[in-house]
Every structure is written in C-alpha cells, then in structure tokens.
Motif scaffolding. Structure first.
Motif, PDB file in Angstrom:
ATOM      1  N   ALA A 167       4.017   7.290  -9.550  1.00  0.00           N
ATOM      2  CA  ALA A 167       4.238   8.549 -10.275  1.00  0.00           C
ATOM      3  C   ALA A 167       3.432   9.679  -9.664  1.00  0.00           C
ATOM      4  CB  ALA A 167       3.892   8.365 -11.750  1.00  0.00           C
ATOM      5  N   ARG A 168       2.193   9.393  -9.226  1.00  0.00           N
ATOM      6  CA  ARG A 168       1.368  10.426  -8.576  1.00  0.00           C
ATOM      7  C   ARG A 168       1.858  10.729  -7.166  1.00  0.00           C
ATOM      8  NH1 ARG A 168      -2.675   7.174 -10.915  1.00  0.00           N
ATOM      9  NH2 ARG A 168      -3.236   6.322  -8.877  1.00  0.00           N
ATOM     10  N   LEU A 169       2.280   9.687  -6.440  1.00  0.00           N
ATOM     11  CA  LEU A 169       2.694   9.887  -5.059  1.00  0.00           C
ATOM     12  C   LEU A 169       4.016  10.644  -4.964  1.00  0.00           C
ATOM     13  CD1 LEU A 169       1.778   6.401  -3.538  1.00  0.00           C
ATOM     14  CD2 LEU A 169       0.634   8.587  -3.111  1.00  0.00           C
ATOM     15  N   PHE A 170       4.901  10.475  -5.932  1.00  0.00           N
ATOM     16  CA  PHE A 170       6.171  11.209  -5.898  1.00  0.00           C
ATOM     17  C   PHE A 170       5.923  12.714  -5.876  1.00  0.00           C
ATOM     18  CE2 PHE A 170       8.440   7.445  -8.082  1.00  0.00           C
ATOM     19  CZ  PHE A 170       8.825   6.944  -6.852  1.00  0.00           C
ATOM     20  N   ARG A 171       4.853  13.165  -6.553  1.00  0.00           N
ATOM     21  CA  ARG A 171       4.563  14.597  -6.587  1.00  0.00           C
ATOM     22  C   ARG A 171       4.049  15.112  -5.253  1.00  0.00           C
ATOM     23  NH1 ARG A 171       2.788  13.116 -11.929  1.00  0.00           N
ATOM     24  NH2 ARG A 171       0.639  12.853 -11.218  1.00  0.00           N
ATOM     25  N   THR A 172       3.533  14.218  -4.399  1.00  0.00           N
ATOM     26  CA  THR A 172       2.991  14.657  -3.111  1.00  0.00           C
ATOM     27  C   THR A 172       4.076  14.862  -2.055  1.00  0.00           C
ATOM     28  OG1 THR A 172       2.649  12.412  -2.239  1.00  0.00           O
ATOM     29  CG2 THR A 172       0.892  13.354  -3.611  1.00  0.00           C
ATOM     30  N   VAL A 173       5.299  14.471  -2.353  1.00  0.00           N
ATOM     31  CA  VAL A 173       6.402  14.636  -1.390  1.00  0.00           C
ATOM     32  C   VAL A 173       7.499  15.473  -2.028  1.00  0.00           C
ATOM     33  CG1 VAL A 173       5.931  12.550  -0.056  1.00  0.00           C
ATOM     34  CG2 VAL A 173       7.329  12.391  -2.120  1.00  0.00           C
TER      35      VAL A 173
ATOM     36  N   ASP B  13       0.861  -1.177   0.000  1.00  0.00           N
ATOM     37  CA  ASP B  13       0.000   0.000   0.000  1.00  0.00           C
ATOM     38  C   ASP B  13       0.903   1.234   0.000  1.00  0.00           C
ATOM     39  OD1 ASP B  13      -1.823   2.015   0.377  1.00  0.00           O
ATOM     40  OD2 ASP B  13      -3.008   0.927   1.868  1.00  0.00           O
ATOM     41  N   TYR B  14       1.233   1.713  -1.199  1.00  0.00           N
ATOM     42  CA  TYR B  14       2.124   2.869  -1.305  1.00  0.00           C
ATOM     43  C   TYR B  14       1.455   4.132  -0.756  1.00  0.00           C
ATOM     44  CZ  TYR B  14       4.996  -0.084  -4.326  1.00  0.00           C
ATOM     45  OH  TYR B  14       5.780  -1.097  -4.815  1.00  0.00           O
TER      46      TYR B  14
END
Length: 456
Positions: free
Chosen positions: A368-374, A334-335
């Motif tokens: 790819a989406r989660l990298f933008r949140t950090v 669960d990324y």
C-alpha cells in the motif's frame, strides 16, 4: 527462435556393445516354465534313480538351447536416432519419435524405454514393437517444469528368436530441450488473430479502436459503427468510407513477477509462478502485437531478472528467454527492492503489472505504501487466489468441529483479502483477484480494456 516446435533430427547412435557374452542378458518369463520339467524329473529321480540320466540329458539339452538362443542375440547391432522438438511448452504434450535400425534382417521383438529429464512424464513407456530392417516408434511426453534439459539414453530390450532371453542395449542419446511457459498459446492467438477471432480467448471487452488513434480510411464493411463514417471522404468517393482507428502504440508494459515464498503454492502439479508466467507471456505477446514495449522485473529477496521495455521482432524471444528459467524460491519477496528497481530503471509512464500472492498484513501494508511511490505509472495488481482456501470456504456445513473451524478460518482469510484489495483500489490501483486458471484471460482482457479506454 520460432515458437513452433519443429521436429529436428538429432542423431544419437552407436553399435550395440558385443563384449561379454552374457552382458545385458535377462531371462524371459519362458525360462521358469521350461525349468519345471527337469525339476519334476529331478524330484521323481529321488525315488526312481534310473531317471537321473534322463534328467541330466534334459538339463544339457536346455542348456544348449539357451546358449544357442543367447548367441544369436550377440550378433544384433542396433542404432537409434531420436526426433524431438527442441522447444517445448510446459504442460503441453510433445511428440517424440525414435528411429531404430539393425544390421541384420531377422525380425526382432523389442521394448524401448527412454531416459527422460526431471519433470517429464510419458505414460506410454516402455514401448513395445517389432523391428525388421528399420522401425519407428512414437510416444508423447509432457514437461511440467521450465528450464533447459536433455533427453538421455535409449534403453532397448531385444527378445531372442526362441524367446528365452532379453538382451538390453543402452544406446547414448543427448538431445537438448528448452521448456518455456505455454508458448503454444501464442501460436493459437496468432492463428485466431489472422481470422479476427482472438476475442475467443478473452471475455468480451470494449471494441478495439474506440477512443484510439486514427490509422487510415477504408471502405465501409458490414458491422462498422456509423459514427466512424467520414462524410467528406464518402462524398468524394461516392461510397461509404469509414475511419479505421487503432490503439495508441509505443507504450510501456512492465511486469513485476514475484518469485517469493507465497508463489511456491502449487495446484495440480503447477505452481503459482507457472500460472503467472502463462498470463505474463501471452499478455506480453499481445502487447508486442499492439506495438507496445514490454519489460520484466522478476524478484524474490533480490532482483532475479531484468528486461528493459523493448519492442520489435526480437522482443518476444527476449521475453521468453528471460522467463524460461525462473523458479519460485522460499525467500521472502523484497517488494522495496523491486519497486526501487522500477523507479530507477523505468522512467517513462508505464502500465505496471504486479503478479503476486499476498498472504499477510506486513506485505499488504508495505505494498500500500509502495504503490504511492510509483504514482507516475498505472499499476495493475494481479493477486493469485488459493483454490484450497476457496474450497474450504465453500465446503458444505457439517457438525464436524474441524470442518467448521476450517470454514471459519477460510472465510476470515477471504474477508481479509477483500479489505486489502479494496484499499488498493481506493488508491487508484487496478486489481485482478483471480484463481490460477482464470489469470490469463482476465489479465489479457484488462490490458485490452485499458488500451481501449486510453487510460495509459
């Protein structure tokens, strides 16, 4: 806790049980040979009845000899003491010594076996030896799994004086063992660092100290860069003086360790998680030596372990304890949960090292989406490659349709992975795409490169 496995004696002994005359008795290979004579006489006595008394007498003599030989074993009293490392490194051979002692003085021939824990391999067992008053036998064992285990009983077989019997004696043993990732690599790194040769463990990178903080002035030494010469200090001291630089310190390095289903893949008996942990522990150790803070978030379908970024003398022990019992599971990673924990619990800008193995579009798109949140953090994605796919792709051409199909499928997977990683690089993510055996040096080199360039 010291990373060097000290041999600490742990007594586990008691006298051999004497109740039951035939308890633990096992006939030796000599018994069938001795029985051939009365059997032959018995067979001949069918034709020659006068041989019956001779056969019966021989049987009685052999029985008497066997009973006397067994009786001499009944008085054997043994004790056993094991000396074993309390701390083991997975995949590293450890030396175990067993000290045996008997009450009598007669020299005995014996065999020694040990009750090992799951995942422990020792090719030399059982050990053969002789015992006078005392004896010490030694063997080497390798642990292939991490966790807390116990070395169990001593199984000793003692041969009778005339060689007709073995008596098996089971002596209790209870020696705790804690198997960590490859912590001996930390000791090797420290030894190399003391002599300035730690670069032998990694590929050449930019010389430490470039674009870093001023630490102190010192006399010029052979090999120093001339641009580091402090001319004012040189004029005052009337000898060349250089500025010694150091990396910026007190920065955060946070590892995100994937324990989900893709990381259960194994090669040569070791899982992807084992390879990732070796790289994690050594890089974390080096980061602590550079006075950075090290943290950990381990996850599969939930957060399995969390260690806030910490530094100091106890940080390495905390990191080892947090990682020692981690095992891959068949749950889907669960990324979202992992990155949510990162955003909520790590506020300061950090080097975030994600160790995972992505095998499908769903996980790749989500990352790819989660990298933008950090975006406040500097992200380094370490993707573990599957050696099996690489071997299929590199297989020589063949007319066999199955071989051709495998080569084509493997090539398609490699091309897909290249596109996924290239997309991550386009979003500013640092990427390492490495085989399991190459992860540790590549991650360590990239960390030192990032520190040298002051990217964090």
């Amino acid at each position: 806790m010291s990373t060097e496995a000290a041999l600490a004696p742990s007594p586990a002994s008691m006298p051999a049980p004497a109740s039951g005359f035939f308890r633990g008795l096992v006939p030796s290979a000599a018994v069938p040979t001795l029985l051939l004579a009365p059997l032959v006489i018995g067979a001949i006595s069918v034709l020659i009845p006068s041989l019956w008394p001779i056969g019966l007498g021989l049987d009685a003599a052999l029985l008497l000899v066997a009973v006397v030989d067994a009786a001499r074993l009944a008085r054997v009293g043994l004790t056993a003491t094991r000396k074993a490392p309390r701390t083991w490194s997975v995949g590293r051979a450890e030396t175990i010594r067993v000290h045996l002692e008997q009450r009598g003085r007669r020299r005995l021939t014996l065999q020694l076996h040990q009750a090992l824990f799951p995942g422990c391999v020792a090719d030399a067992l059982p050990l053969a030896g002789s015992l006078g008053r005392v004896a010490e036998l030694e063997f080497r064992a390798i642990a292939t799994q991490r966790g807390k285990f116990t070395l169990g009983m001593h199984h000793v077989r003692v041969r009778s004086p005339w060689g007709l019997w073995w008596r098996q004696v089971d002596l209790p043993g209870d020696d705790p063992v804690h198997v960590f990732p490859d912590i001996k690599a930390l000791v090797e790194y420290d030894l190399l660092a003391r002599t300035g040769r730690q670069s032998l463990l990694v590929r050449p990178v930019r010389k430490p100290g470039n674009l870093a903080e001023f630490e102190r002035l010192r006399p010029f030494a052979h090999g120093d860069e001339y641009r580091l010469v402090d001319w004012k200090a040189t004029a005052r001291a009337r000898e060349p003086i250089v500025r010694q630089l150091r990396h910026a310190t007190d920065q955060n390095v946070v590892f995100l360790l994937d324990l989900g289903r893709p990381m259960t893949a194994s090669w040569n008996g070791r899982s992807a998680v084992d390879a990732a942990l070796d790289a994690l522990v050594l890089t974390g150790h080096v980061a602590l030596r550079h006075h950075d803070k090290v943290g950990l978030i381990a996850f599969d379908s939930r957060i399995r372990a969390f260690l806030p970024p910490i530094a100091g003398p106890r940080a390495r022990q905390s990191l080892l304890r947090a990682t020692a019992g981690l095992q891959p599971t068949l749950d889907e990673p669960d990324y979202r949960e992992a990155f949510a924990a990162l955003r909520a619990r790590v506020r300061s800008r950090s080097l975030v090292v994600l160790l995972s193995s992505v095998v499908d579009d769903t996980s790749a798109d989500l990352l790819a989406r989660l990298f933008r949140t950090v975006s406040r953090h500097l992200v380094l994605w370490v993707n573990l490659r599957d050696p099996g796919i690489e071997s299929y792709a590199d297989a020589p051409a063949s007319d066999d349709p199955e071989v051709a199909w495998r080569r084509g499928a493997a090539a398609e997977v490699l091309e897909w992975r290249r596109r996924v990683l290239e997309r991550a690089r386009d979003h500013g993510v640092h990427v390492i795409d490495a085989l399991p055996g190459e992860v540790t040096p590549q991650l360590l080199a990239r960390y030192l490169e990032i520190k040298g360039r002051q990217e964090l």
